[in-house]
Design a protein around this motif. Structure first.
Motif, PDB file in Angstrom:
ATOM      1  N   ALA A  16       0.829  -1.087  -0.074  1.00 35.84           N
ATOM      2  CA  ALA A  16      -0.080   0.062  -0.128  1.00 35.84           C
ATOM      3  C   ALA A  16       0.758   1.384  -0.139  1.00 35.84           C
ATOM      4  CB  ALA A  16      -0.777  -0.013   1.182  1.00 35.84           C
ATOM      5  N   THR A  17       0.501   2.141  -0.551  1.00 34.09           N
ATOM      6  CA  THR A  17       0.847   3.657  -0.576  1.00 34.09           C
ATOM      7  C   THR A  17      -0.015   4.837  -0.752  1.00 34.09           C
ATOM      8  OG1 THR A  17       2.751   4.933  -1.748  1.00 34.09           O
ATOM      9  CG2 THR A  17       1.316   3.813  -3.102  1.00 34.09           C
ATOM     10  N   THR A  18       0.337   6.048  -0.790  1.00 28.94           N
ATOM     11  CA  THR A  18      -0.559   6.860  -0.965  1.00 28.94           C
ATOM     12  C   THR A  18      -0.324   7.798  -1.905  1.00 28.94           C
ATOM     13  OG1 THR A  18       0.749   8.453   0.614  1.00 28.94           O
ATOM     14  CG2 THR A  18      -0.483   7.117   1.733  1.00 28.94           C
ATOM     15  N   ILE A  19      -1.214   8.801  -2.473  1.00 30.23           N
ATOM     16  CA  ILE A  19      -1.208   9.591  -3.724  1.00 30.23           C
ATOM     17  C   ILE A  19      -0.441  10.634  -3.225  1.00 30.23           C
ATOM     18  CG2 ILE A  19      -2.985  11.166  -2.872  1.00 30.23           C
ATOM     19  CD1 ILE A  19      -2.513   9.668  -6.428  1.00 30.23           C
ATOM     20  N   SER A  20       0.006  11.063  -2.026  1.00 26.76           N
ATOM     21  CA  SER A  20       0.914  12.007  -1.820  1.00 26.76           C
ATOM     22  C   SER A  20       2.708  11.628  -2.259  1.00 26.76           C
ATOM     23  CB  SER A  20       0.940  12.487  -0.437  1.00 26.76           C
ATOM     24  OG  SER A  20       1.178  11.478   0.578  1.00 26.76           O
ATOM     25  N   GLU A  21       2.634  10.334  -2.180  1.00 25.15           N
ATOM     26  CA  GLU A  21       4.016   9.679  -2.761  1.00 25.15           C
ATOM     27  C   GLU A  21       4.121   9.585  -3.968  1.00 25.15           C
ATOM     28  OE1 GLU A  21       6.663   8.694  -0.612  1.00 25.15           O
ATOM     29  OE2 GLU A  21       5.049   9.847   1.121  1.00 25.15           O
ATOM     30  N   TYR A  22       2.991   9.523  -4.817  1.00 23.50           N
ATOM     31  CA  TYR A  22       3.053   9.305  -6.341  1.00 23.50           C
ATOM     32  C   TYR A  22       1.843  10.169  -6.542  1.00 23.50           C
ATOM     33  CZ  TYR A  22       5.871   5.543  -5.092  1.00 23.50           C
ATOM     34  OH  TYR A  22       6.985   4.573  -4.683  1.00 23.50           O
ATOM     35  N   SER A  71     -13.153   6.825  -5.437  1.00 19.28           N
ATOM     36  CA  SER A  71     -13.810   8.029  -4.758  1.00 19.28           C
ATOM     37  C   SER A  71     -12.685   9.073  -4.287  1.00 19.28           C
ATOM     38  CB  SER A  71     -14.450   7.638  -3.416  1.00 19.28           C
ATOM     39  OG  SER A  71     -13.681   7.062  -2.589  1.00 19.28           O
ATOM     40  N   GLY A  72     -13.167  10.347  -3.956  1.00 16.92           N
ATOM     41  CA  GLY A  72     -12.045  11.296  -3.394  1.00 16.92           C
ATOM     42  C   GLY A  72     -11.455  12.221  -4.629  1.00 16.92           C
ATOM     43  N   GLY A  73     -10.675  12.904  -4.363  1.00 21.70           N
ATOM     44  CA  GLY A  73      -9.745  13.615  -5.264  1.00 21.70           C
ATOM     45  C   GLY A  73     -10.682  14.691  -6.123  1.00 21.70           C
ATOM     46  N   VAL A  74     -10.197  14.815  -7.403  1.00 17.85           N
ATOM     47  CA  VAL A  74     -10.966  15.851  -8.279  1.00 17.85           C
ATOM     48  C   VAL A  74     -11.415  15.020  -9.503  1.00 17.85           C
ATOM     49  CG1 VAL A  74     -11.102  17.893  -9.447  1.00 17.85           C
ATOM     50  CG2 VAL A  74      -9.726  17.774  -7.355  1.00 17.85           C
ATOM     51  N   VAL A  75     -12.450  15.020 -10.184  1.00 22.09           N
ATOM     52  CA  VAL A  75     -12.613  14.110 -11.293  1.00 22.09           C
ATOM     53  C   VAL A  75     -12.805  15.355 -12.331  1.00 22.09           C
ATOM     54  CG1 VAL A  75     -14.441  12.684 -12.271  1.00 22.09           C
ATOM     55  CG2 VAL A  75     -13.822  12.411  -9.909  1.00 22.09           C
ATOM     56  N   PRO A 106      -5.424  20.867 -10.800  1.00 23.97           N
ATOM     57  CA  PRO A 106      -5.272  21.972  -9.669  1.00 23.97           C
ATOM     58  C   PRO A 106      -4.075  21.548  -8.881  1.00 23.97           C
ATOM     59  CG  PRO A 106      -7.162  20.828  -9.084  1.00 23.97           C
ATOM     60  CD  PRO A 106      -6.751  20.242 -10.542  1.00 23.97           C
ATOM     61  N   LEU A 107      -2.842  22.115  -9.304  1.00 26.75           N
ATOM     62  CA  LEU A 107      -1.717  21.302  -8.539  1.00 26.75           C
ATOM     63  C   LEU A 107      -1.730  21.625  -7.244  1.00 26.75           C
ATOM     64  CD1 LEU A 107       1.145  22.225 -10.961  1.00 26.75           C
ATOM     65  CD2 LEU A 107      -0.429  20.371 -11.011  1.00 26.75           C
ATOM     66  N   GLY A 108      -1.218  20.726  -6.300  1.00 30.03           N
ATOM     67  CA  GLY A 108      -1.158  20.790  -4.834  1.00 30.03           C
ATOM     68  C   GLY A 108      -0.244  19.463  -4.410  1.00 30.03           C
TER      69      GLY A 108
END
Length: 232
Positions: A16-22, A71-75, A106-108
């Motif tokens: 498992a990883t997270t979107i903040s890592e990739y 789910s989550g994030g921006v679509v 939207p970069l972040g």
């Protein structure tokens, strides 16, 4: 039959990883269901595998900025799709597509472009690389969170021999893998990275998803084409 043609995908024996890592990872969704992976290469362009776009793109979406695949994030809707002019859906030669979202990403912290290599870059054999994606795991379960798997680049000539009975290996392809680890159905289009630089795009492999090697579109080989189309 290569697994790229058999539907949804999995990371085999990954973690498992997270979107903040990739943060460049995208989920391509067809009727809200995860279909393929993709990567952000600029605020206005994404990149994936050509064979991921066989469906009506008006029913496809890009989900950015979420560890959870559906789910989550921006679509985003998809406003433009550009295939490589020599893409072959049978041989999977030149298996690449660049895609524009309906509005800029939207970069972040959780949405960032991946770095791209120089024109003609060839990842050396033995280079540690990481593939990331969503889909079934080695137990054919559907984990909702982003997974990663650590692999190594191998010589293309090795893959050319072992995959000779499946598809021809061409100059647009590179190979990578690891023992009992890899990518599979539906991880197609997902990025293969060395650090924060994308060197490959998940393309195809043997039906046995624990096979030690799989094929990727070679981003260094495609680099000039990417720039010519996107300006990136």
């Amino acid at each position: 039959m290569p697994w790229s043609r058999r539907g949804h995908g999995r990371i085999v024996n990954g973690n498992a990883t997270t979107i903040s890592e990739y943060p460049w990872n995208l989920s391509i969704q067809f009727l809200v269901r995860h279909e393929c992976g993709a990567s952000i290469i600029s605020t206005t362009w994404a990149m994936s595998a050509g064979h991921c776009f066989y469906d009506d793109v008006t029913k496809m979406l890009l989900r950015a900025g979420s560890t959870t695949r559906e789910s989550g994030g921006v679509v985003f809707n998809i406003s433009r799709v550009v295939y490589h002019e020599n893409f072959n859906s049978t041989s999977l030669d030149n298996d690449i597509v660049v895609v524009q979202p309906s509005e800029p990403f939207p970069l972040g912290p959780n949405i960032q472009p991946v770095a791209l290599p120089a024109d003609g870059y060839e990842a050396p054999a033995g280079l540690p690389v990481t593939a990331t994606g969503w889909g079934l795991d080695q137990n054919f379960q559907r984990p909702e969170e982003l997974l990663k798997v650590d692999l190594y680049v191998d010589q293309t000539s090795v893959c050319s021999k072992i995959f000779a009975d499946i598809l021809p290996v061409t100059d647009s392809m590179m190979c990578a893998g690891n023992i009992h680890k890899g990518v599979c159905f539906g991880d197609s289009g997902s990025p293969l990275v060395s650090g924060n630089m994308q060197v490959g795009i998940v393309s195809w492999g043997d039906e046995d998803c624990e096979y030690p090697l799989a094929m990727y579109t070679d981003v260094g080989y495609m680099r000039r084409w990417i720039r010519n189309i996107t300006g990136v």
